[in-house]
Write an enzyme that holds these catalytic residues in place. Structure first.
Site, PDB file in Angstrom:
ATOM      1  N   LYS A 211     -12.842  -2.298   5.722  1.00 52.58           N
ATOM      2  CA  LYS A 211     -12.126  -3.199   6.612  1.00 52.58           C
ATOM      3  C   LYS A 211     -12.728  -2.972   8.068  1.00 52.58           C
ATOM      4  O   LYS A 211     -13.094  -4.051   8.528  1.00 52.58           O
ATOM      5  CB  LYS A 211     -10.610  -2.819   6.801  1.00 52.58           C
ATOM      6  CG  LYS A 211      -9.707  -3.533   5.600  1.00 52.58           C
ATOM      7  CD  LYS A 211      -9.562  -2.634   4.364  1.00 52.58           C
ATOM      8  CE  LYS A 211      -8.988  -3.353   3.503  1.00 52.58           C
ATOM      9  NZ  LYS A 211      -7.905  -2.414   2.606  1.00 52.58           N
TER      10      LYS A 211
ATOM     11  N   ASP B 122      -2.388   6.407   6.454  1.00 47.71           N
ATOM     12  CA  ASP B 122      -3.288   5.255   5.787  1.00 47.71           C
ATOM     13  C   ASP B 122      -3.737   4.527   6.936  1.00 47.71           C
ATOM     14  O   ASP B 122      -2.882   3.622   7.388  1.00 47.71           O
ATOM     15  CB  ASP B 122      -2.651   4.757   4.548  1.00 47.71           C
ATOM     16  CG  ASP B 122      -3.543   3.360   4.057  1.00 47.71           C
ATOM     17  OD1 ASP B 122      -4.639   3.353   4.593  1.00 47.71           O
ATOM     18  OD2 ASP B 122      -3.124   3.091   2.904  1.00 47.71           O
TER      19      ASP B 122
ATOM     20  N   TRP C 133       0.757  -1.017   0.086  1.00 47.47           N
ATOM     21  CA  TRP C 133      -0.113  -0.160  -0.027  1.00 47.47           C
ATOM     22  C   TRP C 133       0.747   1.232  -0.068  1.00 47.47           C
ATOM     23  O   TRP C 133       0.471   2.383  -0.581  1.00 47.47           O
ATOM     24  CB  TRP C 133      -0.932  -0.002   1.251  1.00 47.47           C
ATOM     25  CG  TRP C 133      -1.889  -1.218   1.005  1.00 47.47           C
ATOM     26  CD1 TRP C 133      -2.193  -2.314   2.035  1.00 47.47           C
ATOM     27  CD2 TRP C 133      -2.833  -1.521  -0.096  1.00 47.47           C
ATOM     28  NE1 TRP C 133      -3.181  -3.009   1.343  1.00 47.47           N
ATOM     29  CE2 TRP C 133      -3.401  -2.536   0.407  1.00 47.47           C
ATOM     30  CE3 TRP C 133      -3.091  -0.752  -1.136  1.00 47.47           C
ATOM     31  CZ2 TRP C 133      -4.629  -3.127  -0.618  1.00 47.47           C
ATOM     32  CZ3 TRP C 133      -4.242  -1.322  -2.080  1.00 47.47           C
ATOM     33  CH2 TRP C 133      -4.733  -2.413  -1.809  1.00 47.47           C
TER      34      TRP C 133
HETATM   35  C1  LIG Z   1      -7.491  -2.024   1.481  1.00 50.60           C
HETATM   36  C2  LIG Z   1      -6.266  -0.893   1.599  1.00 50.60           C
HETATM   37  C3  LIG Z   1      -6.334   0.139   0.846  1.00 50.60           C
HETATM   38  C4  LIG Z   1      -6.917   0.145  -0.714  1.00 50.60           C
HETATM   39  O1  LIG Z   1      -8.252   0.293  -0.378  1.00 50.60           O
HETATM   40  P1  LIG Z   1      -9.217   0.535  -1.828  1.00 50.60           P
HETATM   41  O2  LIG Z   1     -10.396   0.923  -1.060  1.00 50.60           O
HETATM   42  O3  LIG Z   1      -9.407  -0.759  -2.352  1.00 50.60           O
HETATM   43  O4  LIG Z   1      -8.582   1.521  -2.613  1.00 50.60           O
HETATM   44  C5  LIG Z   1      -5.128   0.960   1.103  1.00 50.60           C
HETATM   45  N1  LIG Z   1      -4.661   1.060   2.112  1.00 50.60           N
HETATM   46  C6  LIG Z   1      -4.588   0.034   3.135  1.00 50.60           C
HETATM   47  C7  LIG Z   1      -3.857  -0.115   4.410  1.00 50.60           C
HETATM   48  C8  LIG Z   1      -5.567  -1.061   2.927  1.00 50.60           C
HETATM   49  O5  LIG Z   1      -5.691  -2.072   3.566  1.00 50.60           O
END
Ligand SMILES: *Cc1c(COP(=O)(O)O)cnc(C)c1O
Length: 364
Positions: free
Chosen positions: A194, A170, A100
């Site tokens: 998530k 993030d 990521w």
């Molecule tokens: C799942 C995830 C993403 C990407 O998310 P999308 O909604 O699929 O773009 C980015 N960063 C982390 C840490 C993730 O777990």
């Protein structure tokens, strides 16, 4: 009806309390005579749903008034571009901790000076690199991190130094899993799928003094547009925001807040790690002090046995436990909504599998 234990990394399981409430309100929500999906985003009913969700999140995360809460679309991934588009002037210092941040680095490079100030790539991202203030670039605007690495199962337990620079983080796979001191960040983002709600909503928490008008940025890519319009410049993902609001309600009223949630999450993760560490079949490759409470990768060390595990686990009602293709093996994503019972029964299954497949034992 049989519900499985869903260990998916995302979209992930949601609290049954939330699904039941949404189901009760499916045909007639808030005495409107319609589903939330059918409501105008300009209706007072929907405005109330959105404002209640924001107020609950503000209380839950203790978000100060000088931070704005925004609901966007485009997933976590759009933030990889939106952050540099809004804030990259002289340079961005990114710590590379996996897939990521690699994607964030790739997007940053298209837009400006990108400094990878530390990386754990050489060790397949099994640890969080520790940096010092002196490792940062002199003129960079911000430090960028991914706080919980969903694929590799690592998590920052302490934020990196970032004196004189903004911190962009993030939190897609750890938000709401524990109390967060929002004041330590300038911008937090998280894809909802998530730990917050369904896919299609991206939550952003941003310091208000960073919101600026722009003559060059497209309106939909400027955070200020969302702030000025209470996240309703255009039609927001209404049903997704409603489900996020129910998750916030569950965290507040059923769980009793993020301290409680953290206790439960630590109990769940420790149970699983303790078993993996004591087992002679399974192992977790991550540096102990950097282990995630949300994503627990493990392997048997034998690809065929891993595949057998995934197959038999599925038959026993433990689904989506296959590891990411870049790591292999298994991964149990144990977000807020995964009940303790899900971990306990998974461990029972793992023990049984270990007994049946122990090295040197006839496999009948
Ligand atoms: C799942 C995830 C993403 C990407 O998310 P999308 O909604 O699929 O773009 C980015 N960063 C982390 C840490 C993730 O777990």
């Amino acid at each position: 009806m049989t519900r499985v234990y869903n260990f998916s990394a995302g979209p992930a399981c949601l609290p049954e309390w939330v699904l039941n409430k949404a189901s009760e309100e499916m045909l007639d929500a808030h005495q409107s005579g319609m589903s939330v999906m059918e409501m105008s985003h300009r209706s007072s009913e929907f405005e109330d749903i959105l404002n209640t969700a924001k107020a609950r999140l503000r209380r839950l995360m203790n978000i100060p008034e000088d931070y704005e809460i925004l609901f966007l679309q485009g997933g976590g991934s759009m933030q990889f571009s939106m952050i540099p588009m809004n804030f990259l002037k002289n340079g961005a210092d990114i710590i590379n901790t996996g897939q990521w941040t690699k994607k964030a680095i790739a997007e940053h490079k298209k837009l400006g000076k990108t400094n990878v100030v530390a990386s754990s790539a050489e060790d397949n991202f099994t640890y969080i690199p520790k940096i010092k203030q002196s490792d940062l670039s002199e003129d960079s605007d911000y430090v960028y991190i991914c706080e919980n690495n969903t694929i590799y199962g690592t998590k920052y337990k302490e934020l990196p130094p970032h004196e004189g620079k903004m911190l962009m983080a993030d939190l897609s796979s750890c938000i709401l899993s524990e109390p967060t001191d929002v004041t330590k960040y300038d911008l937090i983002f998280a894809g909802a799928q998530k730990n917050i709600g369904p896919a299609g909503v991206t939550l952003v928490i941003i310091k208000k003094d960073l919101l600026k008008d722009s003559d060059t940025l497209p309106s939909m890519l400027n955070y200020k547009t969302y702030a000025d319009n209470n996240s309703m410049y255009n039609t927001p993902p209404t049903y997704g925001i409603y489900i996020c609001g129910l998750v916030f309600e569950w965290l507040e009223d059923v769980i009793g807040g993020l301290e409680n949630m953290q206790k439960i999450n630590h109990q769940k993760a420790n149970l699983l790690y303790d078993y993996i560490d004591s087992s002679s079949l399974y192992s977790n490759p991550v540096n102990k002090e950097d282990r995630s409470y949300m994503n627990v990768p493990f392997v048997t060390g034998d690809k065929e046995l891993d595949a057998k595990f995934v197959k038999e686990a599925k038959e026993a009602g433990f689904v989506n436990i296959k590891g990411h293709r870049t790591v292999g093996g298994m991964r149990a994503s144990i977000y807020n909504a995964m009940p303790l019972e899900g971990i306990e029964t998974l461990i029972e299954f793992m023990k049984k599998f270990e007994a049946e497949n122990a090295k040197g034992t006839a496999n009948v």
